[in-house]
Motif scaffolding. Structure first.
Motif, PDB file in Angstrom:
ATOM      1  N   SER A 159       0.849  -1.191   0.000  1.00 43.90           N
ATOM      2  CA  SER A 159       0.000   0.000   0.000  1.00 43.90           C
ATOM      3  C   SER A 159       0.882   1.238   0.000  1.00 43.90           C
ATOM      4  O   SER A 159       1.861   1.308   0.746  1.00 43.90           O
ATOM      5  CB  SER A 159      -0.916  -0.005   1.225  1.00 43.90           C
ATOM      6  OG  SER A 159      -1.738  -1.158   1.213  1.00 43.90           O
ATOM      7  N   PRO A 160       0.568   2.226  -0.819  1.00 49.52           N
ATOM      8  CA  PRO A 160       1.448   3.390  -0.942  1.00 49.52           C
ATOM      9  C   PRO A 160       1.417   4.283   0.293  1.00 49.52           C
ATOM     10  O   PRO A 160       0.415   4.348   1.016  1.00 49.52           O
ATOM     11  CB  PRO A 160       0.880   4.127  -2.163  1.00 49.52           C
ATOM     12  CG  PRO A 160      -0.542   3.691  -2.240  1.00 49.52           C
ATOM     13  CD  PRO A 160      -0.590   2.296  -1.717  1.00 49.52           C
ATOM     14  N   VAL A 161       2.528   4.954   0.527  1.00 47.88           N
ATOM     15  CA  VAL A 161       2.633   5.936   1.593  1.00 47.88           C
ATOM     16  C   VAL A 161       3.164   7.236   0.978  1.00 47.88           C
ATOM     17  O   VAL A 161       3.925   7.208   0.007  1.00 47.88           O
ATOM     18  CB  VAL A 161       3.543   5.435   2.740  1.00 47.88           C
ATOM     19  CG1 VAL A 161       4.985   5.299   2.284  1.00 47.88           C
ATOM     20  CG2 VAL A 161       3.454   6.338   3.957  1.00 47.88           C
ATOM     21  N   ILE A 162       2.742   8.359   1.534  1.00 47.90           N
ATOM     22  CA  ILE A 162       3.032   9.663   0.940  1.00 47.90           C
ATOM     23  C   ILE A 162       3.921  10.482   1.855  1.00 47.90           C
ATOM     24  O   ILE A 162       3.640  10.633   3.054  1.00 47.90           O
ATOM     25  CB  ILE A 162       1.735  10.459   0.688  1.00 47.90           C
ATOM     26  CG1 ILE A 162       0.733   9.612  -0.083  1.00 47.90           C
ATOM     27  CG2 ILE A 162       2.023  11.757  -0.064  1.00 47.90           C
ATOM     28  CD1 ILE A 162      -0.686  10.138   0.012  1.00 47.90           C
ATOM     29  N   ASN A 163       4.998  10.992   1.301  1.00 51.44           N
ATOM     30  CA  ASN A 163       5.774  12.017   1.976  1.00 51.44           C
ATOM     31  C   ASN A 163       5.066  13.343   1.714  1.00 51.44           C
ATOM     32  O   ASN A 163       5.073  13.839   0.594  1.00 51.44           O
ATOM     33  CB  ASN A 163       7.207  12.046   1.440  1.00 51.44           C
ATOM     34  CG  ASN A 163       8.030  13.164   2.039  1.00 51.44           C
ATOM     35  OD1 ASN A 163       7.595  13.848   2.968  1.00 51.44           O
ATOM     36  ND2 ASN A 163       9.224  13.363   1.517  1.00 51.44           N
ATOM     37  N   MET A 164       4.461  13.914   2.745  1.00 54.49           N
ATOM     38  CA  MET A 164       3.567  15.056   2.548  1.00 54.49           C
ATOM     39  C   MET A 164       4.283  16.395   2.628  1.00 54.49           C
ATOM     40  O   MET A 164       3.763  17.371   3.136  1.00 54.49           O
ATOM     41  CB  MET A 164       2.416  14.975   3.552  1.00 54.49           C
ATOM     42  CG  MET A 164       1.508  13.797   3.286  1.00 54.49           C
ATOM     43  SD  MET A 164       0.220  13.548   4.529  1.00 54.49           S
ATOM     44  CE  MET A 164       1.192  12.881   5.879  1.00 54.49           C
ATOM     45  N   ASP A 165       5.501  16.440   2.088  1.00 54.18           N
ATOM     46  CA  ASP A 165       6.247  17.682   1.952  1.00 54.18           C
ATOM     47  C   ASP A 165       5.716  18.411   0.718  1.00 54.18           C
ATOM     48  O   ASP A 165       5.849  17.923  -0.409  1.00 54.18           O
ATOM     49  CB  ASP A 165       7.741  17.376   1.806  1.00 54.18           C
ATOM     50  CG  ASP A 165       8.600  18.629   1.693  1.00 54.18           C
ATOM     51  OD1 ASP A 165       8.049  19.730   1.507  1.00 54.18           O
ATOM     52  OD2 ASP A 165       9.833  18.498   1.789  1.00 54.18           O
ATOM     53  N   GLU A 166       5.085  19.553   0.922  1.00 53.84           N
ATOM     54  CA  GLU A 166       4.455  20.273  -0.191  1.00 53.84           C
ATOM     55  C   GLU A 166       5.449  20.614  -1.304  1.00 53.84           C
ATOM     56  O   GLU A 166       5.076  20.762  -2.463  1.00 53.84           O
ATOM     57  CB  GLU A 166       3.810  21.565   0.326  1.00 53.84           C
ATOM     58  CG  GLU A 166       2.634  21.336   1.254  1.00 53.84           C
ATOM     59  CD  GLU A 166       1.369  20.920   0.523  1.00 53.84           C
ATOM     60  OE1 GLU A 166       1.414  20.798  -0.714  1.00 53.84           O
ATOM     61  OE2 GLU A 166       0.345  20.713   1.187  1.00 53.84           O
ATOM     62  N   ASN A 167       6.735  20.728  -0.965  1.00 52.08           N
ATOM     63  CA  ASN A 167       7.753  21.064  -1.964  1.00 52.08           C
ATOM     64  C   ASN A 167       8.352  19.822  -2.624  1.00 52.08           C
ATOM     65  O   ASN A 167       9.127  19.934  -3.567  1.00 52.08           O
ATOM     66  CB  ASN A 167       8.870  21.875  -1.313  1.00 52.08           C
ATOM     67  CG  ASN A 167       8.370  23.196  -0.754  1.00 52.08           C
ATOM     68  OD1 ASN A 167       7.606  23.902  -1.417  1.00 52.08           O
ATOM     69  ND2 ASN A 167       8.784  23.530   0.459  1.00 52.08           N
TER      70      ASN A 167
END
Length: 331
Positions: free
Chosen positions: A167-175
């Protein structure tokens, strides 16, 4: 004969799993990028009557993600579904060419998931319209010749209990929005979450069905090659790896199917060698190991308040362990 599965919602005083109860821009497998198993919802009190149920045309191994009053879930009928949490009515479904065991992740207006079609997808969370897809080198279940001493010894057999897909995971760094996911082709992938372009990939020597864990600039991933890997989240460079047990002749008590959990400087991981491990997140050194008493650890633990919660397979145990010392609190 078709095998169907139902998604059932329960009406209660508070919805313990509904991530719409607090203002957050995401939802993903096991609660967060550290796979803490704790969900940012109101305190759960009690179950009530069934609120609704929704029928798919296949078994469901995907875990739901709830976001903005919509539940997203995959099915073995090859679809990803978006269902209204209020009334259980279908908003949309997206067809793939393979079973969807991957649990979706949602960030803002995009839902991400994988399929046994060999692709990972990004869809508009409101409309279900495809934004991009990324092709792996192929998805399959694990197995081996002579698996579990079954005959004939020269015949390749699939593992009957290999239910999961990364299952995918997201690095939620907007940049620097990055999506991480594993594949049965043996790789961990890092792709641009906005356009699906490859940033880097890391090769293991086994199928990767566990879900990556993000923690303090590192991504942790387990493989059927019996190793847990710690990689630099930006570059994909290996920092350390930790070997769990193996059984090269019959392949029964070996492999990593579960996902790791990160908390307070430690990485917790259950393996099919009947070991539950706590490792130093920085260097991979073993802090403690607990036994499943001959049973696999295939589920992903949850940790809260210094207590680690996890179940076993054949010994039927629900364990609550001291997260720092592995002292058993209760069974």
């Amino acid at each position: 004969m078709k095998t169907s599965a139902f998604i059932i919602f329960f009406l209660s005083t508070f919805l313990s799993f509904s991530q719409t109860e607090v203002s957050i821009p995401w939802a993903m497998f096991h609660g967060c990028e550290k796979h803490c198993g704790i969900y940012p919802a109101r305190e759960f009190r009690n179950f009530g009557s069934s609120k609704w149920k929704f029928r798919t045309e296949g078994k469901i191994f995907s875990s739901p993600a709830v976001f903005n009053n919509v539940v997203y879930i995959g099915s073995e009928d090859k679809n990803l579904y978006a269902i209204n949490t209020d009334d259980g009515k279908l908003k949309w479904k997206f067809p793939t060419d393979g079973a969807v065991h991957s649990s979706p992740a949602v960030f803002k207006n995009t839902v991400y998931f994988g399929s046994f079609s060999g692709y990972y997808y990004a869809l508009d969370a409101v409309t279900g319209k495809e934004k991009w897809r990324f092709k792996t080198e192929g998805e399959k279940k694990s197995g081996a010749k002579g698996l579990w001493s079954l005959k004939p010894a020269n015949l390749f057999m699939e593992d009957l209990y290999d239910f999961f897909q990364s299952s995918p995971v997201i690095n939620m760094d907007e940049n620097d929005l990055t999506l991480y996911f594993g594949s049965a082709d043996g790789h961990l992938y890092a792709v641009d979450a906005e356009n699906g372009k490859l940033k880097w990939k890391f090769k293991t020597n086994g199928i990767v069905n566990s879900s990556p864990t993000l923690y303090q600039g590192k991504v942790y991933i387990g493989s059927w090659d019996t190793y847990l890997y710690a990689l630099d989240a930006k570059s994909g460079k290996e920092i350390w790896k930790f070997k769990t047990g193996d059984q090269p002749d019959i392949h029964l008590m070996e492999g990593i199917q579960a996902s790791a959990v990160a908390d307070d400087g430690l990485i917790y991981l259950g393996a099919r060698d009947a070991g539950l491990y706590a490792l130093n997140a920085e260097n991979g050194q073993l802090v403690w190991k607990a036994s499943g008493e001959g049973s696999w650890f295939v589920g992903t633990p949850a940790v809260k308040g210094g207590v680690l919660y996890i179940g076993t397979s054949d010994s039927y145990l629900m364990l609550a362990l001291d997260a720092n010392r592995a002292g058993k609190i209760q069974i």
